[in-house]
Design a protein around this motif. Structure first.
Motif, PDB file in Angstrom:
ATOM      1  N   ASN A 255       2.809 -91.158 -58.621  1.00 10.79           N
ATOM      2  CA  ASN A 255       2.231 -91.328 -57.288  1.00 10.79           C
ATOM      3  C   ASN A 255       3.288 -91.494 -56.193  1.00 10.79           C
ATOM      4  O   ASN A 255       2.958 -91.862 -55.073  1.00 10.79           O
ATOM      5  CB  ASN A 255       1.280 -92.526 -57.263  1.00 10.79           C
ATOM      6  CG  ASN A 255       0.074 -92.300 -58.148  1.00 10.79           C
ATOM      7  OD1 ASN A 255      -0.441 -91.190 -58.221  1.00 10.79           O
ATOM      8  ND2 ASN A 255      -0.358 -93.335 -58.839  1.00 10.79           N
TER       9      ASN A 255
ATOM     10  N   ALA B  20       1.363 -92.602 -52.963  1.00  7.08           N
ATOM     11  CA  ALA B  20      -0.043 -92.238 -52.849  1.00  7.08           C
ATOM     12  C   ALA B  20      -0.868 -93.404 -53.377  1.00  7.08           C
ATOM     13  O   ALA B  20      -0.682 -93.844 -54.509  1.00  7.08           O
ATOM     14  CB  ALA B  20      -0.332 -90.968 -53.648  1.00  7.08           C
ATOM     15  N   THR B  21      -1.761 -93.932 -52.533  1.00  7.67           N
ATOM     16  CA  THR B  21      -2.609 -95.051 -52.926  1.00  7.67           C
ATOM     17  C   THR B  21      -4.068 -94.657 -52.710  1.00  7.67           C
ATOM     18  O   THR B  21      -4.360 -93.608 -52.123  1.00  7.67           O
ATOM     19  CB  THR B  21      -2.304 -96.311 -52.083  1.00  7.67           C
ATOM     20  OG1 THR B  21      -2.767 -96.094 -50.747  1.00  7.67           O
ATOM     21  CG2 THR B  21      -0.812 -96.636 -52.082  1.00  7.67           C
ATOM     22  N   GLU B  22      -4.967 -95.510 -53.147  1.00 10.47           N
ATOM     23  CA  GLU B  22      -6.400 -95.265 -52.925  1.00 10.47           C
ATOM     24  C   GLU B  22      -6.737 -95.207 -51.441  1.00 10.47           C
ATOM     25  O   GLU B  22      -7.702 -94.560 -51.039  1.00 10.47           O
ATOM     26  CB  GLU B  22      -7.225 -96.360 -53.599  1.00 10.47           C
ATOM     27  CG  GLU B  22      -7.173 -96.322 -55.109  1.00 10.47           C
ATOM     28  CD  GLU B  22      -7.950 -97.460 -55.750  1.00 10.47           C
ATOM     29  OE1 GLU B  22      -8.581 -98.253 -55.022  1.00 10.47           O
ATOM     30  OE2 GLU B  22      -7.930 -97.541 -56.984  1.00 10.47           O
ATOM     31  N   ASP B  23      -5.930 -95.888 -50.632  1.00  9.01           N
ATOM     32  CA  ASP B  23      -6.182 -95.924 -49.186  1.00  9.01           C
ATOM     33  C   ASP B  23      -5.425 -94.842 -48.423  1.00  9.01           C
ATOM     34  O   ASP B  23      -5.453 -94.822 -47.197  1.00  9.01           O
ATOM     35  CB  ASP B  23      -5.796 -97.296 -48.621  1.00  9.01           C
ATOM     36  CG  ASP B  23      -6.672 -98.405 -49.176  1.00  9.01           C
ATOM     37  OD1 ASP B  23      -7.857 -98.122 -49.455  1.00  9.01           O
ATOM     38  OD2 ASP B  23      -6.172 -99.532 -49.321  1.00  9.01           O
ATOM     39  N   GLY B  24      -4.718 -93.973 -49.141  1.00 12.63           N
ATOM     40  CA  GLY B  24      -3.962 -92.906 -48.491  1.00 12.63           C
ATOM     41  C   GLY B  24      -2.480 -93.009 -48.784  1.00 12.63           C
ATOM     42  O   GLY B  24      -2.044 -93.752 -49.669  1.00 12.63           O
TER      43      GLY B  24
END
Length: 180
Positions: A63, A16-20
């Motif tokens: 994450n 899971a990242t800030e961009d999806g």
């Protein structure tokens, strides 16, 4: 019948990242039998390194999500507690990382790092571990290992650092050796 050491079933690793969500590994299956060599090939960014690091529990994070199974000696490595993974990592399954300069600690001598790996898994005194480190450096082709064991990583060439990493990975005679 050949003994199966490792079986990976439908392994999926997502970050899971800030961009999806990044689907780093999406449905990998393979088996490794004792005494056999297995090569995993693919383009850069295809998930080879993430697969290898996941086998050793090096991608565990809040994450990160996993699916599938990684069976080693009838244990699912994805479900093992960190304490058991520490026993497996380096001792039973070892890894040679791609970039030895980022894997070796620049402030510790090469020999100290190999000794630490040995003593993390075996009850041996400092002298015995150092002798083993020198012998391992000799086995991987480091010239004058009795002296070079006291060098820092920056004093080794890139190829010599890679061989030092191989020596460290071999230090506990793992059943499985992963070369990234």
């Amino acid at each position: 019948m050949p003994e199966r050491l490792l079986e990976v079933k439908d392994l999926k690793v997502r970050f899971a990242t800030e961009d999806g969500i990044v689907r780093a590994v999406d449905g990998v299956d393979f088996e490794l039998e004792r005494g056999k060599v297995l090569g995993i090939v693919g383009e850069s960014g295809s998930g080879k390194s993430v697969t290898a690091m996941t086998l050793l529990g090096l991608t565990r994070d809040k994450n990160t999500t996993f699916e599938g199974e990684v069976l080693y000696r009838d244990q699912d490595l994805l479900k093992l507690p960190e304490s058991r993974l520490r026993e497996v990592r380096g001792n039973e399954i070892a890894m040679i990382f791609q970039d030895p300069m980022t894997s070796l600690n620049p402030v510790y001598r090469i020999g100290e790092q190999i000794v630490e790996a040995i003593q993390a898994h075996e009850k041996v005194d400092d002298r015995a571990a150092r002798r083993r480190a020198v012998e391992l450096l000799r086995q991987v082709g480091i010239p004058n290992p009795e002296a070079r064991v006291d060098d820092f990583p920056h004093q080794f060439s890139g190829g010599m650092r890679q061989r030092a990493m191989i020596a460290m990975a071999l230090s506990c005679n793992p059943e499985i050796l992963i070369a990234d």
